[in-house]
Design a protein around this motif. Structure first.
Motif, PDB file in Angstrom:
ATOM      1  N   GLU A 139      11.690   1.467 -10.525  1.00 34.70           N
ATOM      2  CA  GLU A 139      10.305   1.208 -10.935  1.00 34.70           C
ATOM      3  C   GLU A 139       9.954   2.029 -12.174  1.00 34.70           C
ATOM      4  OE1 GLU A 139       5.812   1.137  -8.979  1.00 34.70           O
ATOM      5  OE2 GLU A 139       7.378   2.361  -8.052  1.00 34.70           O
ATOM      6  N   LEU A 140      10.319   3.287 -12.186  1.00 35.13           N
ATOM      7  CA  LEU A 140      10.013   4.145 -13.326  1.00 35.13           C
ATOM      8  C   LEU A 140      10.751   3.680 -14.582  1.00 35.13           C
ATOM      9  CD1 LEU A 140      10.086   7.642 -11.596  1.00 35.13           C
ATOM     10  CD2 LEU A 140       8.079   6.339 -12.314  1.00 35.13           C
ATOM     11  N   ALA A 141      11.912   3.056 -14.384  1.00 34.20           N
ATOM     12  CA  ALA A 141      12.684   2.534 -15.511  1.00 34.20           C
ATOM     13  C   ALA A 141      12.164   1.186 -15.989  1.00 34.20           C
ATOM     14  CB  ALA A 141      14.153   2.416 -15.120  1.00 34.20           C
ATOM     15  N   GLY A 142      11.140   0.640 -15.301  1.00 36.43           N
ATOM     16  CA  GLY A 142      10.589  -0.654 -15.686  1.00 36.43           C
ATOM     17  C   GLY A 142      11.408  -1.836 -15.212  1.00 36.43           C
ATOM     18  N   ARG A 143      12.255  -1.636 -14.213  1.00 37.61           N
ATOM     19  CA  ARG A 143      13.146  -2.697 -13.745  1.00 37.61           C
ATOM     20  C   ARG A 143      12.759  -3.255 -12.386  1.00 37.61           C
ATOM     21  NH1 ARG A 143      18.907  -0.484 -13.447  1.00 37.61           N
ATOM     22  NH2 ARG A 143      19.320  -2.691 -12.983  1.00 37.61           N
ATOM     23  N   LEU A 144      11.677  -2.736 -11.780  1.00 37.46           N
ATOM     24  CA  LEU A 144      11.293  -3.152 -10.431  1.00 37.46           C
ATOM     25  C   LEU A 144       9.809  -3.473 -10.388  1.00 37.46           C
ATOM     26  CD1 LEU A 144      12.646  -3.039  -7.386  1.00 37.46           C
ATOM     27  CD2 LEU A 144      10.984  -1.186  -7.129  1.00 37.46           C
ATOM     28  N   GLU A 145       9.467  -4.524  -9.646  1.00 40.28           N
ATOM     29  CA  GLU A 145       8.067  -4.891  -9.424  1.00 40.28           C
ATOM     30  C   GLU A 145       7.751  -4.759  -7.939  1.00 40.28           C
ATOM     31  OE1 GLU A 145       5.130  -8.825  -9.698  1.00 40.28           O
ATOM     32  OE2 GLU A 145       7.146  -8.888 -10.565  1.00 40.28           O
ATOM     33  N   ARG A 146       6.651  -4.109  -7.626  1.00 42.08           N
ATOM     34  CA  ARG A 146       6.206  -3.959  -6.239  1.00 42.08           C
ATOM     35  C   ARG A 146       5.298  -5.120  -5.867  1.00 42.08           C
ATOM     36  NH1 ARG A 146       8.707   0.624  -3.621  1.00 42.08           N
ATOM     37  NH2 ARG A 146       8.923   2.249  -5.208  1.00 42.08           N
ATOM     38  N   GLU A 160     -10.682   0.140  -8.487  1.00 44.43           N
ATOM     39  CA  GLU A 160      -9.438   0.887  -8.686  1.00 44.43           C
ATOM     40  C   GLU A 160      -9.106   1.013 -10.169  1.00 44.43           C
ATOM     41  OE1 GLU A 160      -4.801   0.827  -7.064  1.00 44.43           O
ATOM     42  OE2 GLU A 160      -6.072  -0.934  -6.801  1.00 44.43           O
ATOM     43  N   GLN A 161      -9.535   0.026 -10.975  1.00 43.90           N
ATOM     44  CA  GLN A 161      -9.212   0.010 -12.395  1.00 43.90           C
ATOM     45  C   GLN A 161     -10.171   0.916 -13.181  1.00 43.90           C
ATOM     46  OE1 GLN A 161      -6.456  -1.450 -13.346  1.00 43.90           O
ATOM     47  NE2 GLN A 161      -6.170  -2.182 -11.241  1.00 43.90           N
ATOM     48  N   PRO A 162      -9.754   1.382 -14.348  1.00 42.30           N
ATOM     49  CA  PRO A 162     -10.620   2.250 -15.158  1.00 42.30           C
ATOM     50  C   PRO A 162     -11.846   1.499 -15.667  1.00 42.30           C
ATOM     51  CG  PRO A 162      -8.333   2.318 -15.927  1.00 42.30           C
ATOM     52  CD  PRO A 162      -8.427   1.190 -14.960  1.00 42.30           C
ATOM     53  N   ILE A 168      -2.827   2.017   4.843  1.00 43.75           N
ATOM     54  CA  ILE A 168      -2.064   0.845   4.405  1.00 43.75           C
ATOM     55  C   ILE A 168      -0.819   1.286   3.645  1.00 43.75           C
ATOM     56  CG2 ILE A 168      -4.178  -0.519   4.321  1.00 43.75           C
ATOM     57  CD1 ILE A 168      -4.027  -0.432   1.278  1.00 43.75           C
ATOM     58  N   ASP A 169       0.086   0.325   3.385  1.00 45.90           N
ATOM     59  CA  ASP A 169       1.367   0.659   2.752  1.00 45.90           C
ATOM     60  C   ASP A 169       1.210   1.198   1.336  1.00 45.90           C
ATOM     61  OD1 ASP A 169       2.867  -0.047   4.955  1.00 45.90           O
ATOM     62  OD2 ASP A 169       3.120  -2.123   4.327  1.00 45.90           O
ATOM     63  N   ASN A 170       0.229   0.661   0.601  1.00 45.02           N
ATOM     64  CA  ASN A 170       0.080   1.061  -0.806  1.00 45.02           C
ATOM     65  C   ASN A 170      -1.364   1.392  -1.131  1.00 45.02           C
ATOM     66  OD1 ASN A 170      -0.724  -1.565  -0.411  1.00 45.02           O
ATOM     67  ND2 ASN A 170      -0.016  -2.302  -2.392  1.00 45.02           N
ATOM     68  N   PRO A 171      -1.904   2.463  -0.530  1.00 44.33           N
ATOM     69  CA  PRO A 171      -3.301   2.826  -0.800  1.00 44.33           C
ATOM     70  C   PRO A 171      -3.501   3.200  -2.256  1.00 44.33           C
ATOM     71  CG  PRO A 171      -2.182   4.618   0.317  1.00 44.33           C
ATOM     72  CD  PRO A 171      -1.237   3.460   0.340  1.00 44.33           C
ATOM     73  N   PRO A 172      -4.643   2.860  -2.843  1.00 45.74           N
ATOM     74  CA  PRO A 172      -4.893   3.247  -4.229  1.00 45.74           C
ATOM     75  C   PRO A 172      -4.956   4.764  -4.365  1.00 45.74           C
ATOM     76  CG  PRO A 172      -6.869   2.313  -3.218  1.00 45.74           C
ATOM     77  CD  PRO A 172      -5.753   2.078  -2.271  1.00 45.74           C
ATOM     78  N   ILE A 174       4.065   3.300 -13.186  1.00 52.19           N
ATOM     79  CA  ILE A 174       3.761   4.100 -11.994  1.00 52.19           C
ATOM     80  C   ILE A 174       2.640   3.414 -11.233  1.00 52.19           C
ATOM     81  CG2 ILE A 174       2.958   6.336 -11.122  1.00 52.19           C
ATOM     82  CD1 ILE A 174       4.202   7.615 -13.588  1.00 52.19           C
ATOM     83  N   GLY A 175       2.992   2.825 -10.104  1.00 54.79           N
ATOM     84  CA  GLY A 175       2.021   2.151  -9.267  1.00 54.79           C
ATOM     85  C   GLY A 175       1.642   2.992  -8.072  1.00 54.79           C
ATOM     86  N   PRO A 176       0.841   2.439  -7.162  1.00 54.91           N
ATOM     87  CA  PRO A 176       0.391   3.200  -5.997  1.00 54.91           C
ATOM     88  C   PRO A 176       1.523   3.745  -5.133  1.00 54.91           C
ATOM     89  CG  PRO A 176      -0.939   1.222  -6.272  1.00 54.91           C
ATOM     90  CD  PRO A 176       0.186   1.119  -7.251  1.00 54.91           C
TER      91      PRO A 176
END
Length: 357
Positions: free
Chosen positions: A341-348, A191-193, A87-91, A16-18
């Motif tokens: 993406e949720l299935a782990g088959r796509l990279e943004r 953005e990272q923990p 922006i397209d993918n804000p955090p 799960i990405g932005p």
């Protein structure tokens, strides 16, 4: 925000990405409904449901944030920086230490070579100081070279440092004191923990935050293939001004800046040039995205899913191009990409691009 725990748990979960996070909330209206829908969405994408972040790990992160004297900003909250939200993918979430009011100032990004020349570092430091005198805050990435010089020059007037790792991780190590000074006198963002050591994949995400916070990005010295040019490209894609300091054609570290100017970036040589270009822009006219999300039911038929999947490959492609070639509505294309993406088959990728992973 009452559902801060659930939002943080969702964004820290696998696959799960932005972009996916925002689409899940837009589709289902709440984090609770989104979490319940994950197994079905991943099954449609041809995989298993992504593993949710451990609740204890999320609680530990919240406790670590508090122990650092830091706070979190969630996308959609009133305090979230409005320009970044465009922006397209804000955090979906940013941790911060320091003076949050700097996010309300007019911000200029300054980036450049890590192995910058002494003269370029001196110039960047002076330019950042002059920008402070013109009423601008300066954002950069705390890297060696130009970034360090930009922070050093603007730390008294207002500097924002965006780190690729966690708020409590000092990278590069020699900038430990500078990073702590920024957290004390300016504003430090991550953005990272907490505890995350920066990896190569984190830096492009950091760069899009730098570009997204600013009205314009200035490149002082950069090689033709460098992270600084990625930041400049992201700024241009977000509709922000791209500026560059010209340099000698004999110095490889100046070729990236000269290339940017040849491709349409604005040549600037002083803080007055920058102020003339972006000073009149009313950054306060931008409004942060609404906090609430209204569910938008969109589901893809099997035929549409097959058509869109057939257009994807292991090369990045713009989502707009998938919409054009598939002839499917944008909402259907986005839903299929979310399932993959949720299935782990796509990279943004940056700039609204995607590819098979």
């Amino acid at each position: 925000m009452e559902d801060a725990f659930d939002r943080l748990r969702l964004i820290r979960s696998a696959n799960i990405g932005p972009v996916g996070f925002v689409q899940l909330l837009a589709r289902f209206g709440s984090t609770g409904a989104a979490i319940q829908a994950l197994p079905d969405l991943a099954r449609r994408g041809g995989g298993r449901a992504p593993k949710l972040a451990d609740a204890r790990a999320v609680e530990a992160e919240l406790q670590r944030i508090a122990a650092l004297g830091a706070e979190l900003l969630f996308l959609g909250s009133p305090d979230y920086p409005a320009l970044l939200g465009e922006i397209d993918n804000p955090p979906p979430v940013i941790g911060y230490r320091g003076n949050r009011a700097l996010l309300d100032a007019k911000v200029v990004a300054m980036v450049g070579a890590r192995n910058a020349s002494a003269s370029a570092c001196r110039f960047a430091r002076g330019l950042a100081r002059e920008l402070g005198g013109e009423g601008f805050a300066v954002v950069s990435g705390l890297a060696r070279g130009i970034d360090t010089a930009a922070h050093a020059g603007s730390i008294e007037a207002g500097t924002i440092g965006v780190v690729a790792g966690g708020l409590d991780v000092h990278y590069p190590p020699e900038n430990r004191e500078l990073q702590e000074a920024i957290a004390s006198k300016g504003l430090l963002l991550a953005e990272q923990p907490p505890g995350t050591e920066p990896r190569a994949r984190h830096f492009p995400f950091r760069n899009r935050i730098i570009a997204g916070l600013a009205l314009g990005t200035v490149v002082v010295e950069a090689a033709p293939r460098s992270g600084s040019l990625i930041t400049a490209r992201l700024a241009g894609e977000a509709g922000r001004e791209v500026m560059a300091i010209p340099g000698s054609p004999l110095d490889p570290r100046s070729r990236g800046c000269n290339q940017l100017i040849r491709e349409g970036a604005i040549l600037v040589q002083s803080a007055a040039d920058i102020a003339e270009l972006i000073g009149p822009i009313d950054h306060r006219a931008v409004r942060a995205p609404a906090e609430s999300f209204t569910p938008q039911p969109v589901d893809a038929e099997e035929g549409s899913r097959t058509k869109i999947c057939g257009l994807l490959s292991h090369d990045f492609v713009a989502v707009d191009e998938l919409v054009r070639q598939s002839g499917e509505p944008a909402g259907i294309v986005q839903m299929v990409l979310l399932e993959l993406e949720l299935a782990g088959r796509l990279e943004r990728g940056a700039g609204g691009r995607a590819r098979l992973s």
